[in-house]
Design a protein around this motif. Structure first.
Motif, PDB file in Angstrom:
ATOM      1  N   ASP B  71       0.486  -1.272   0.015  1.00 30.50           N
ATOM      2  CA  ASP B  71      -0.172   0.137   0.454  1.00 30.50           C
ATOM      3  C   ASP B  71       1.105   1.522   0.174  1.00 30.50           C
ATOM      4  O   ASP B  71       1.932   1.123  -0.023  1.00 30.50           O
ATOM      5  CB  ASP B  71      -0.737  -0.394   1.665  1.00 30.50           C
ATOM      6  CG  ASP B  71      -1.889  -1.231   1.656  1.00 30.50           C
ATOM      7  OD1 ASP B  71      -1.729  -1.711   3.095  1.00 30.50           O
ATOM      8  OD2 ASP B  71      -2.388  -1.679   0.392  1.00 30.50           O
ATOM      9  N   LYS B 283     -14.721   2.224  -4.071  1.00 34.31           N
ATOM     10  CA  LYS B 283     -13.605   1.306  -4.109  1.00 34.31           C
ATOM     11  C   LYS B 283     -13.930   0.978  -5.651  1.00 34.31           C
ATOM     12  O   LYS B 283     -15.458   0.633  -6.220  1.00 34.31           O
ATOM     13  CB  LYS B 283     -13.834   0.210  -3.516  1.00 34.31           C
ATOM     14  CG  LYS B 283     -13.246   0.882  -2.308  1.00 34.31           C
ATOM     15  CD  LYS B 283     -12.598   0.196  -1.814  1.00 34.31           C
ATOM     16  CE  LYS B 283     -11.566  -0.119   0.055  1.00 34.31           C
ATOM     17  NZ  LYS B 283     -11.819   2.136   0.328  1.00 34.31           N
ATOM     18  N   ASN B 329      -9.967   5.271  -7.475  1.00 32.70           N
ATOM     19  CA  ASN B 329      -9.255   4.694  -6.763  1.00 32.70           C
ATOM     20  C   ASN B 329      -9.554   3.542  -5.687  1.00 32.70           C
ATOM     21  O   ASN B 329      -9.636   4.782  -4.425  1.00 32.70           O
ATOM     22  CB  ASN B 329      -8.279   5.517  -6.828  1.00 32.70           C
ATOM     23  CG  ASN B 329      -7.737   6.429  -7.515  1.00 32.70           C
ATOM     24  OD1 ASN B 329      -7.537   5.961  -8.920  1.00 32.70           O
ATOM     25  ND2 ASN B 329      -7.981   7.942  -7.140  1.00 32.70           N
ATOM     26  N   ARG B 330      -8.819   2.855  -5.431  1.00 33.51           N
ATOM     27  CA  ARG B 330      -8.582   1.481  -4.450  1.00 33.51           C
ATOM     28  C   ARG B 330      -8.509   2.306  -3.222  1.00 33.51           C
ATOM     29  O   ARG B 330      -9.006   2.331  -1.762  1.00 33.51           O
ATOM     30  CB  ARG B 330      -7.792   1.047  -4.034  1.00 33.51           C
ATOM     31  CG  ARG B 330      -7.801  -0.758  -3.747  1.00 33.51           C
ATOM     32  CD  ARG B 330      -6.848  -1.660  -4.448  1.00 33.51           C
ATOM     33  NE  ARG B 330      -5.819  -1.140  -4.680  1.00 33.51           N
ATOM     34  CZ  ARG B 330      -5.045  -1.235  -5.989  1.00 33.51           C
ATOM     35  NH1 ARG B 330      -5.893  -1.212  -6.635  1.00 33.51           N
ATOM     36  NH2 ARG B 330      -4.389  -1.457  -5.991  1.00 33.51           N
ATOM     37  N   TYR B 331      -7.426   3.630  -3.017  1.00 36.27           N
ATOM     38  CA  TYR B 331      -7.021   4.615  -1.863  1.00 36.27           C
ATOM     39  C   TYR B 331      -7.860   5.634  -1.438  1.00 36.27           C
ATOM     40  O   TYR B 331      -7.955   6.131  -0.079  1.00 36.27           O
ATOM     41  CB  TYR B 331      -6.143   4.325  -1.387  1.00 36.27           C
ATOM     42  CG  TYR B 331      -5.354   3.064  -1.814  1.00 36.27           C
ATOM     43  CD1 TYR B 331      -4.616   2.496  -3.134  1.00 36.27           C
ATOM     44  CD2 TYR B 331      -4.959   2.865  -0.346  1.00 36.27           C
ATOM     45  CE1 TYR B 331      -3.708   2.065  -3.259  1.00 36.27           C
ATOM     46  CE2 TYR B 331      -3.962   1.198  -0.949  1.00 36.27           C
ATOM     47  CZ  TYR B 331      -3.508   1.017  -1.974  1.00 36.27           C
ATOM     48  OH  TYR B 331      -2.945  -0.237  -2.431  1.00 36.27           O
ATOM     49  N   SER B 398      -5.979  -5.772 -12.336  1.00 36.62           N
ATOM     50  CA  SER B 398      -7.653  -5.077 -11.572  1.00 36.62           C
ATOM     51  C   SER B 398      -8.569  -6.165 -11.008  1.00 36.62           C
ATOM     52  O   SER B 398      -9.136  -5.564  -9.611  1.00 36.62           O
ATOM     53  CB  SER B 398      -8.361  -3.787 -12.299  1.00 36.62           C
ATOM     54  OG  SER B 398      -9.329  -3.778 -11.749  1.00 36.62           O
ATOM     55  N   GLN B 401      -6.756  -7.090  -7.395  1.00 29.82           N
ATOM     56  CA  GLN B 401      -6.409  -6.019  -6.897  1.00 29.82           C
ATOM     57  C   GLN B 401      -7.968  -5.497  -6.174  1.00 29.82           C
ATOM     58  O   GLN B 401      -7.386  -5.182  -5.078  1.00 29.82           O
ATOM     59  CB  GLN B 401      -5.327  -5.170  -7.548  1.00 29.82           C
ATOM     60  CG  GLN B 401      -4.172  -5.411  -7.801  1.00 29.82           C
ATOM     61  CD  GLN B 401      -3.297  -3.854  -8.214  1.00 29.82           C
ATOM     62  OE1 GLN B 401      -4.352  -3.160  -9.338  1.00 29.82           O
ATOM     63  NE2 GLN B 401      -1.862  -3.515  -7.847  1.00 29.82           N
ATOM     64  N   ASN B 402      -8.262  -5.418  -7.143  1.00 33.79           N
ATOM     65  CA  ASN B 402     -10.079  -4.660  -6.387  1.00 33.79           C
ATOM     66  C   ASN B 402     -10.673  -6.030  -5.308  1.00 33.79           C
ATOM     67  O   ASN B 402     -12.124  -5.764  -5.315  1.00 33.79           O
ATOM     68  CB  ASN B 402     -10.070  -3.909  -7.312  1.00 33.79           C
ATOM     69  CG  ASN B 402      -9.132  -2.648  -7.286  1.00 33.79           C
ATOM     70  OD1 ASN B 402      -8.671  -2.452  -6.923  1.00 33.79           O
ATOM     71  ND2 ASN B 402      -8.975  -2.334  -8.777  1.00 33.79           N
TER      72      ASN B 402
END
Lengths: 494, 701
Positions: B71, B283, B329-331, B398, B401-402
């Motif tokens: 991360d 997300k 975005n993920r974050y 993706s 990761q997601n």
């Protein structure tokens, strides 16, 4: 220490990369009206590139009417009999597509990139402007201004922007390459509407057009659609008759074609399409495609050095050394391309290592060819570091060229450029747009569409000796054009 | 019978050759295209790397992207560390220096690039083994040579100089800091200060921490089979070892109670860059994501038909382009509008932007036709993006990761098709928090007061180009006279003004030889600076022995000239300009302020980059100049000036002085670093000669 005004401005020019071809399957055939069709099927992505290449460029222009070919590229976005002014681009963009066009000395190229379920839209759009684009005073006036702006923005206001026009004018005395596509404002202003109509009616005809389609298509279905929109476009004089019937008064048409009478035509147009009217009432007007004559002038060889100095709005002086270049597809052409890569391809190239990095004479030094249908020009450009005399750079450049004329390149260099060209060859045909254009290019210039697959072999066949010979034959210090670009003096600026 | 046959034949003759083609009718689209996303093969290596293989044998090309699994880390006072490290990864390894590495890559005709958490390469598949060898060499022994570190730091300094006058960059910096805040990696922006805190050791330890096979992904695309790649990886990257990946979680929250107007001053700006923005939680893969994207497409996607374009450009002509975007975005996710607008219409433009955003919540404001257009456009762009094999690989990554459904992208087009008008309106209502948004304006200070109306509590917040609170001045504890006196004494190393005056009086002339090099240039040039008491000054700039430029003043007249190679321009100073120059002539003009009736003004104490200064300002006809006196040594270590040229352009010059050494009793700076506009110059004094005889010609035209 007080203020110091800035005097150094570093500029860079990006090297132009020329795409090569890869193994591609394709179908090609001619329509009865003379149009050539090339189809490439690739169902991996649901997109399709629809494009047309017209074999007309600035070299086909009347010498007192330069700039026409490029001007037409603009005019073709003004709509057609069935597409309102301003709608053409919108129709493409609204449907998730992109479009563009470009003009060179030798050809004019138009393409759309669309989702594959919009193939018919793309075919219809291009057929509309092939068949009956809006070539009239409204469009002409609008685009005249736009083209003038483009010339200002892209040429006149660009540092060193005038070099193409200057170099070609000095390099060519008889061949039409002496004028560049952007043309002259005076010629565009002097042209009348009938000049424009004549140009359209001469060059924008099916037998001067190659339709190139690449993407997610079904070959048989595509052929049917091409039949529907293109095979039905008349050929020869008849095409222009139909165009005239759509635009001119019956009186004018009858006078121009010397057949029938105005009243009959006027009545007929109320119930019949212009094509039907043409067929029925103008029996003497032929449908045979009229061959387009391409210029056959051979430019005599250069016999001396021609130099000129240009004062421009620039910070750093620059030198353009221009050499005659062999025509595309000739054996020597490939050797010259590879020679250019040795001279200025990448950070480890001859010019960059020696002249830019070690001697620090130039901020950038690149060698690039203008590949053209007829023998063209190769240019070596050097932009001087602050305080460096152009003669110093010229001498340094000549030293490097002498080296490649004398000694063979190293094995490592040879391996590097072979790999580099091979990489370009395979990576450039990764897009449908790229493939469509390459297929069209190879047909229009060389009548050898398969060059898209075989051209890499021509590069592989070039030897170190060929490269040295190409340097000797073409990069001749005693037969070239040299332009010196210097910053304008204060009084010139006023 | 004959008649009938004739009729039939006649009918044939005059029927259009191809039946009912009516060219005036635009053809309809076919059914939405169906496409096959080839399955990716996924497997894990012994050292923890997850390999995603997307085979494609159409062309003999091969590429890989090694992406780290950590991360993002908070960098705090070293903001920009990961960026700098990324720029240095390919600078050399234990076995190959930069030239050797460049050559090895060049020879293959392949392309390598790296950033703070990934390494990418592409080329022909016949070179895949060598490419992987290079990768393994780099990840296991990248050694960040000192020389390259220094070069990259300099490069970043130049980039930051340029960024601080680039309105779009400024707006983006501020967006990051306001939407995400200080405790989120997206909210950290590199500044000169944070850059100066980064050492080579920091880069080395960052690399160790971030680059580890644990949790990493290797996305391989192209002409290679699973068997081949497995064997190749075994012989290369699978040998790489490392520690645990770094994990952290971050939250995003819009804590605003109302709208906040954030203003960044850009002197002389004729346009304002406006961003209406706010963060939100979503997300990738969220069921609402596609609906939200379509809503955004209608509001401000890339076509002329979008609402923002239709209003702000087509109707009002306030701008060339006004758009909106949704970044998921993920974050952390955010929404923003973008566009540049003439000064005079900045406030009106904000009114219209807010109006269009609000209107999306009303059910009558979006038509079915608009929705259909947005869908067609989205389907089109999505389809076109599939042309690149990298897209396929990105999708596969993706999904992992997601944590997306494995058919997520296969169903993408269908999901677009399913969106309804009600969905659009609901998305607007749920996500367009326009009443709690930030309105960022980067522009001319003169327009700021008109914008107070948009701030809910009526207080505009001023930030600098990097999203930090604008450094103001604190009250000085010393008076102007005290400060000037301290400077005089410190510079002349004297105990009294009398002593200082004597020392200065002894100096009739000063000649300095200086070597200067512009940032980013491999060349340097020579300058000679001349001074003849009381106020004759000249600077001559030479390159390779010939004069390039000269500035001169003899106390009465002055000007500048340049050789043809340097532009050939020559100018003369007006009498006012010469008089102004005289006020600050010499090595210690402070000593003569009173005598020259210089109107100096004490602004206060300023803290910058960890340094504290007393700042004194002198106003002139078209600008200001400021002197910064170090709060500890009282030497003048910095000057800033801003002036408007004849054509209205604002020119800013900042000079920092350091390395003070004694020259005939006076402390003079031997190092200077200048910034003017987007250019940076660093200079080193080679020699200072006091009272050498100078040919007076150099001060004359």
């Amino acid at each position: 220490m007080k203020k110091i005004s800035s005097i150094l401005l570093l500029t860079g020019l990006s090297t132009m990369v020329f795409a090569q071809e890869k193994k591609i399957d394709f179908t090609e055939y001619d329509l009865a009206n003379g149009m050539h069709v090339i189809l490439h099927k690739d169902n991996s992505t649901p997109i399709v590139a629809v494009s047309i290449m017209y074999h007309v460029g600035s070299k086909n222009e009347n010498p007192t009417r330069t700039g026409f070919a490029h001007f037409f590229e603009h005019l073709m976005f003004e709509g057609s009999v069935n597409i309102k002014r301003g709608e053409y681009s919108k129709l493409v963009e609204m449907n998730g597509g992109g479009l563009n066009a470009n003009t060179s000395q030798d050809r004019t190229y138009y393409y759309e990139l669309l989702p594959s379920n919009q193939l018919e839209l793309g075919l219809w759009l291009e057929s509309e402007r092939l068949f009956h684009a809006n070539v009239d005073s409204v469009g002409i006036e609008t685009q005249r201004q736009v083209v003038k702006e483009e010339k200002r923005q892209r040429v006149d206001n660009q540092p060193y922007g005038s070099f193409m026009a200057e170099a070609f004018a000095l390099m060519f005395s008889e061949h039409p390459y002496k004028s560049t596509p952007i043309g002259s404002m005076a010629d565009l202003d002097a042209a009348t509407e009938s000049d424009y109509v004549n140009f359209y009616q001469t060059f924008y005809v099916p037998n001067n057009a190659t339709l190139s389609i690449a993407g997610d298509i079904d070959i048989e279905k595509t052929k049917e659609l091409i039949n529907k929109y293109y095979a039905s476009i008349p050929a020869g004089k008849k095409l222009n008759l139909v165009r005239d019937l759509e635009k001119l008064t019956p009186e004018k048409v009858v006078a121009k074609y010397g057949e029938s009478d105005a009243k009959t035509i006027e009545t007929a147009l109320k119930t019949m399409t212009p094509e039907q009217v043409a067929t029925k009432y103008f029996k003497k007007v032929s449908s045979t495609p009229i061959p387009i004559k391409q210029p056959t002038i051979v430019e005599p060889a250069l016999t001396k050095v021609i130099t000129d100095t240009v004062y421009d709005n620039i910070q750093l002086p620059a030198i353009f050394a221009c050499y005659r270049m062999p025509a595309e597809d000739s054996k020597d052409f490939y050797a010259v391309q590879m020679l250019n890569e040795i001279l200025s391809g990448g950070p480890s190239s001859r010019f960059n290592k020696s002249i830019v990095e070690k001697q620090q004479l130039a901020v950038t030094m690149i060698s690039f060819p203008f590949p053209l249908e007829d023998p063209g020009m190769a240019v070596v450009l050097g932009i001087a570091s602050a305080g460096i005399d152009l003669k110093t750079i010229q001498d340094a450049m000549d030293v490097e060229i002498k080296k490649v004329q004398t000694d063979l390149i190293t094995d490592d260099e040879y391996t590097k450029i072979q790999n580099s060209f091979e990489n370009d060859f395979y990576s450039s045909n990764s897009t449908m747009a790229g493939i469509a254009e390459a297929l069209a290019n190879n047909y229009v210039y060389f009548h050898n569409t398969n060059l898209i697959n075989s051209e890499i072999d021509k590069y592989r066949a070039v030897t170190k000796e060929d490269i040295r010979n190409a340097a000797i034959k073409y990069f001749t210090a005693d037969k070239r054009v040299i332009l010196y670009y210097l910053p304008k003096k204060e009084d010139d600026k006023k | 019978m004959k008649k009938i046959i004739t009729l039939i034949l006649t009918g044939f003759l005059f029927a259009p050759a191809f039946g009912q083609l009516d060219r005036s009718v635009q053809p309809k689209a076919g059914p939405a295209p169906v496409f096959n996303i080839p399955e990716s093969v996924i497997f894990t290596l012994n050292n923890g790397i997850t390999v995603i293989l997307s085979e494609n044998h159409k062309t003999p090309r091969f590429s890989f992207n090694l992406v780290m699994g950590s991360d993002p880390m908070l960098e705090k006072e070293k903001a920009g560390l990961s960026e700098v490290a990324g720029q240095l990864i390919l600078s050399g390894t234990e076995t190959m220096d930069k030239d050797q590495l460049d050559k090895a890559i060049d020879m293959l005709g392949v392309h390598f690039s790296a950033d703070g958490n990934s390494i990418y390469a592409s080329g022909l598949s016949k070179h895949k083994e060598k490419m992987l060898e290079i990768l393994q060499n780099v990840v296991s022994s990248a050694n960040f040579p000192e020389k390259e570190f220094d070069r990259i730091v300099k490069q970043n300094e130049s980039a930051l100089t340029m960024a601080s006058s680039d309105a779009d960059q400024i707006a983006q910096n501020v967006l990051s800091t306001v939407d995400f805040g200080r405790n989120h990696p997206y909210g950290e922006v590199m500044t000169k200060e944070t850059l100066a805190n980064i050492t080579r050791d920091d880069v080395v330890s960052y690399f160790k921490k971030e680059f580890t096979p644990n949790g990493a992904y290797l996305v391989v695309v192209g002409d290679v089979t699973k068997a081949e790649i497995t064997a190749l990886l075994q012989g290369s990257i699978e040998k790489w070892t490392g520690g645990e990946k770094f994990t952290a979680s971050y939250t995003v929250e819009n804590k605003n109670q109302g709208r906040r107007l954030i203003f960044v001053k850009k002197p002389g700006a004729v346009q304002s860059v406006i961003k209406v923005t706010f963060p939100f939680n979503m997300k990738p893969g969220d069921p609402n994501q596609i609906r939200l994207n379509l809503m955004n497409q209608i509001l401000g996607g890339g076509t002329f038909e979008a609402k923002l374009m239709q209003n702000l450009r087509e109707d009002k002509a306030y701008t060339y382009g006004c758009y909106s975007s949704v970044n998921v975005n993920r974050y952390g996710s955010y929404f923003t509008t973008s566009g540049s607008f003439r000064n005079a219409v900045t406030d009106s433009a904000i009114v219209q932007i807010l109006k269009e955003i609000e209107s999306m919540k009303v059910d009558t404001s979006v038509s079915q036709a608009q929705l259909d257009l947005a869908k067609a456009s989205s389907i089109g762009s999505f389809s076109r993006s599939l042309e690149s094999p990298q897209t396929i690989a990105r999708f596969a990554l993706s999904i992992i990761q997601n944590n997306l459904d494995k058919d997520y992208y296969k169903n993408y087009l269908k999901k677009i098709d399913e969106v309804t008008l009600t969905d659009i309106q609901n998305m607007a209502k749920e996500y367009l928090a326009v009443d709690r948004s930030y309105i960022i304006v980067v522009g001319n200070e003169d327009i700021a007061e008109k914008l107070v109306q948009f701030d809910t509590d009526g207080k505009i917040e001023y930030l600098d180009a990097f999203g930090n609170e604008e450094a103001g001045f604190t009250k000085s504890d010393l008076t102007l006279d005290q400060i000037l006196e301290k400077n005089i004494l410190a510079t002349t190393q004297s105990a009294t003004i009398k002593e200082a005056t004597k020392k200065i009086a002894k100096i009739k002339s000063v000649q300095q030889e200086i070597k200067a090099s512009p940032a980013g240039s491999p060349v340097s040039f020579d300058m000679i600076s001349y001074f003849q008491a009381p106020n004759k000054e000249a600077i001559v700039i030479n390159f390779n022995g010939s004069m390039m430029q000269r500035q001169y003043s003899n106390g009465v007249t002055g000007g500048s000239e340049a050789s043809p190679m340097a532009g050939g321009k020559s100018e003369e100073l007006t009498p006012e300009e010469v008089a102004e120059k005289n006020q600050t002539a010499g090595i210690l003009p402070e000593l003569f302020y009173k005598a020259n009736k210089v109107e100096a003004n004490l602004l206060g104490i300023k803290e910058e980059m960890g340094k504290k200064y007393y700042v004194v300002e002198i106003k002139s006809k078209d600008g200001v100049s400021q002197s910064y006196y170090d709060a500890t040594s009282f030497l003048k270590t910095k000057t800033y000036s801003s002036s408007k040229s004849k054509d209205g352009e604002v020119n800013e010059v900042t000079i920092e002085y350091s390395d003070f050494k004694d020259a005939s009793g006076i402390l003079m700076p031997y190092k200077m670093s200048q910034q003017f506009g987007q250019m940076a110059l660093s200079s080193e004094v080679q020699s200072i000669e006091i009272n050498k005889s100078i040919d007076g010609k150099v001060f004359e035209k």
